[in-house]
Design an enzyme around this catalytic site. Sequence first.
Site, PDB file in Angstrom:
ATOM      1  CG  ASP A 312     -25.941   5.316  16.140  1.00 14.30           C
ATOM      2  OD1 ASP A 312     -24.870   4.650  15.947  1.00 14.30           O
ATOM      3  OD2 ASP A 312     -26.325   5.968  14.955  1.00 14.30           O
ATOM      4  CG  HIS A 444      -0.101 -13.787  -7.855  1.00 13.02           C
ATOM      5  ND1 HIS A 444       0.529 -12.512  -7.452  1.00 13.02           N
ATOM      6  CD2 HIS A 444       0.279 -13.741  -9.219  1.00 13.02           C
ATOM      7  CE1 HIS A 444       1.080 -11.750  -8.449  1.00 13.02           C
ATOM      8  NE2 HIS A 444       0.933 -12.527  -9.655  1.00 13.02           N
TER       9      HIS A 444
END
Length: 471
Positions: A312, A444
Amino acid sequence: MKINETELVVIGAGPGGYAAAFYAADLGIKTTLVERFPRLGGVCLNVGCIPSKALLHMSAVIEEVEHMRENGLDFGSPKIDLNKIRNFKDSVIHKMTGGLKQLSALRKVDVIQGTAEFLDEHNLLIQTPDGEKRLVFKYLIIATGSKPIIPPVFDLKSDLIMDSSDALELKDIPDEFLIIGGGIIGLEMGSVYAALGSKVTVIEAMGHIAGGLDKDIGRVIERKLKKSFKAIHTNTRVSSLKVEKNKVKVIYEQDGEAKTAVFDKVLLSVGRKPQSYGFKAEKVNLAIDQRGFIQVNERMQTNLEHIFAIGDVVGNPMLAHKASREGHVAVEAILGKKTIFDNLGIPSVIYTDPEVAWVGLTENEAKQKGIDYKVGSFSWGASGRATAINKKDGLTKILFDPKNERVLGVAIVGVNAGELIAEGGLALEMGAVREDITSTIHAHPTLSETFLEAAENLHGMATHMFMPKRK
Ligand code: FAD
């Protein structure tokens, strides 16, 4: 005064600092990690990413239970035990920060609790609870992080006006709760408090919440948050806060008019500033820009060849995973490797319900910069898995380079978007093209298939969506 010598010192034990220290130790560098607080982990583990996600998980469960009623499963209303919730959140912090302590010991990283400041270019003074220490080093990585911005006009000493760390303490559930700033932290904390029963109002100075998401992605999250929150006011500015009779009187400007409202508590979340002060950087003439960010090159090296800075304190986006990656780059640079910070994307996630995640180029950015792109997108209303779990509010969108169909960016809104974005990040960094995605078998039924179908849809050929051919 006690004098210690080490090859590398890292100041600050957040996700930038500890990742750098651990990596350096793994690569055989004698490393010392200096952290002023007794607990390692920095903002992220103590008052940021981890505690906020512990609370957001709970609010997601509350929402899910609510949702299940529509499907015929009624668990009744949740009974909220604030003490237990707080204890759970604190136990998560203790487990994670305790884990870092053990990992430091196992890797033989010397951890010193204390506040570091420069004496000169190769010496630090450490103020520890047991007195002063001098630390002589060959290399240094500064990872001192950031602090919340509190504009002077709001600098009031009152328990009723909180920053994100105070809000995470969850002292009580205010009835009328104002959040100033509709960025990621504001929206996440708003989601927690709204799920626990607060009437949440968000005031945002810009014309949109969540820092200007692509319109189609932003629409989904805004629609949902408008239902969970009492109000979201954009293009609105708070001009004054006053504590009166155990309430906060707020004056805000909207459509050129001054309005007044009263709240039980207020959260200030208007951004964070780099913590490039407090360690006497001036003693070594460290280059710091006007916004307070320490200036670094692509190897995370400051204007002093042996001193590096990460996380940061060097720039936006202020995200834990960006800090950690920069830490690795700095360590490799110290070892003389040719590594630079050249990632094509840094994923961002908003952990609201639904989640929002994006990596690489966004459509807004492409338009602003005049970059050519084509979009393949897939609406979750056509996904078998999303329908089966009744979470159809979602969209997966991939930006491709029109010349070679290479992935330029991915944005997803929907449940678990924060997990799903990893495939987009990998596709981006690997230079994947549309066909790489369409020829990869996706299980799926999963939400990951929406990534496959978004790629198929670039040519209007998603299996579960019919797109009439343009004449
Ligand atoms: P920090 O984590 O800020 O650590 C810096 C450390 O340096 C601190 O421990 C500090 O005590 C120490 N220090 C400072 N000065 C000195 C000194 N002179 N001597 C010794 N020690 C010193 N990011 C994400 O990626 N995902 C999220 O979900 C997320 N959620 C967040 C939620 C909230 C509420 C907040 C506030 C932030 C969140 N962030 C999130 C941001 C993330 O926490 C920061 O980007 C990350 O912690 C930055 O890491 P860092 O290593 O640069 O610094």
